[in-house]
Design an enzyme around this catalytic site. Structure first.
Site, PDB file in Angstrom:
ATOM      1  N   ASP A  59      -2.257   0.366   2.523  1.00 31.42           N
ATOM      2  CA  ASP A  59      -0.869   0.836   2.477  1.00 31.42           C
ATOM      3  C   ASP A  59      -0.436   1.240   1.070  1.00 31.42           C
ATOM      4  O   ASP A  59      -1.023   0.803   0.076  1.00 31.42           O
ATOM      5  CB  ASP A  59       0.072  -0.292   2.928  1.00 31.42           C
ATOM      6  N   ASP A  60       0.619   2.025   1.036  1.00 31.97           N
ATOM      7  CA  ASP A  60       1.414   2.320  -0.172  1.00 31.97           C
ATOM      8  C   ASP A  60       0.794   3.331  -1.138  1.00 31.97           C
ATOM      9  O   ASP A  60       1.287   3.500  -2.244  1.00 31.97           O
ATOM     10  CB  ASP A  60       1.796   1.035  -0.939  1.00 31.97           C
ATOM     11  N   HIS A 110       3.673   6.120   6.558  1.00 30.64           N
ATOM     12  CA  HIS A 110       4.284   4.859   6.081  1.00 30.64           C
ATOM     13  C   HIS A 110       5.675   5.156   5.498  1.00 30.64           C
ATOM     14  O   HIS A 110       6.074   4.531   4.516  1.00 30.64           O
ATOM     15  CB  HIS A 110       3.340   4.238   5.044  1.00 30.64           C
ATOM     16  N   HIS A 114       9.240   4.652   1.508  1.00 32.32           N
ATOM     17  CA  HIS A 114       9.042   3.224   1.763  1.00 32.32           C
ATOM     18  C   HIS A 114      10.349   2.522   2.114  1.00 32.32           C
ATOM     19  O   HIS A 114      10.718   1.497   1.526  1.00 32.32           O
ATOM     20  CB  HIS A 114       8.380   2.544   0.550  1.00 32.32           C
ATOM     21  N   HIS A 205      -3.995  -2.928   0.145  1.00 33.04           N
ATOM     22  CA  HIS A 205      -3.159  -1.913  -0.510  1.00 33.04           C
ATOM     23  C   HIS A 205      -3.958  -1.086  -1.526  1.00 33.04           C
ATOM     24  O   HIS A 205      -4.725  -1.659  -2.303  1.00 33.04           O
ATOM     25  CB  HIS A 205      -1.973  -2.578  -1.221  1.00 33.04           C
TER      26      HIS A 205
HETATM   27 ZN   LIG Z   1       4.166  -0.666   2.296  1.00 31.12          ZN
END
Ligand SMILES: [Zn+2]
Length: 254
Positions: A59-60, A110, A114, A205
């Site tokens: 993620d991210d 995603h 955010h 991540h």
């Molecule tokens: Zn996230």
């Protein structure tokens, strides 16, 4: 005497107030559970528990320093993964998205900045998801098929938008190494290897606030992947994991 009566009345009012609030809280809870049932089929928390399949998810990102290093490790072991990207960051890292797609990885949505979907309304969520779909498609030619909500937050508006777009909501199987907190390489490896089961969706991540040349996640991956491959697990993308889940359900129906 009069003061005592006033105090008693005031106390009674406070008590009544508290119980009314409790009742309405309970009603909200019941209501929330009711609408969640309507969208249960969209939500994926794990894959087929009868097969030794795992899904690595990051993620991210994309991140100009960390993501290419993760891609190098995945390439080294010939392993496919899924990246839940933030639309805003995709704008500045188009080459990374192109590489992810060309090397057979899946790109998931995603949100664009955010956001916490439970704290935003329909229009904002729709724009955040829609803009991310568009920016990814402009690079790879295909729309992401799955969405992961930041903070694992769920809302009715979000579920409705995902349903309309014919996507899935992908969470994770409670194997959470909290790698973004940089707990140490050994801790990340242990959390994952201790919690692993068939069909696990592993959350990691490809972003970290600590800007070291190599994140702990990257170091841990170089241990986890060969370990789990040796134990007979196969790493697949989220869409592949979902396909196997559906196959399993269809088999049971027969
Ligand atoms: Zn996230």
């Amino acid at each position: 005497m009069r003061k005592t009566i006033y105090a008693l009345i005031l106390g009674a009012i406070v008590l009544i107030g508290i119980s009314i609030r409790n009742i309405s809280n309970r009603e909200t809870e019941v209501f929330e559970n009711t609408w969640k049932e309507d969208y249960e089929d969209l939500i994926v928390k794990y894959g087929n528990t009868n097969e030794k399949l795992l899904a690595l998810t990051f993620d991210d990102g994309p991140d100009e320093d960390f993501t290419p290093q993760i891609l190098d490790i995945l390439k080294k072991y010939n392993v496919k993964a899924t990246f839940y990207v933030i639309g805003e960051k995709v704008q500045y890292n188009k080459k990374i998205i192109k590489r992810q797609y060309e090397e057979g990885h899946e790109i998931g949505n995603h949100t664009y900045t955010h956001i916490n979907v439970s704290k935003n309304g329909y229009n904002k969520i729709n724009k955040e998801i829609g803009d991310t779909q568009s920016v990814v498609k402009s690079i790879t030619g295909v729309y992401p098929k799955t969405f992961r909500p930041p903070y694992r937050a769920i809302s009715k508006d979000m579920c409705e938008i995902i349903k309309q777009k014919d996507m899935n909501i992908v969470l994770w199987s409670y194997v959470d190494a909290r790698d973004w907190e940089s707990p140490g390489v050994t801790s990340i490896v242990k959390s994952i290897e201790d919690g692993i089961q068939n069909g696990c969706i592993i959350l990691l991540h490809d972003y970290n606030k600590v800007r070291s040349p190599k994140s702990q996640t990257i170091e841990a991956l170089d241990i986890i992947i060969p370990d789990l491959l040796e134990k007979g697990y196969k790493f697949v993308t989220i869409s592949e994991l979902i396909e196997h889940l559906e196959k399993n359900t269809n088999d049971e129906k027969k």
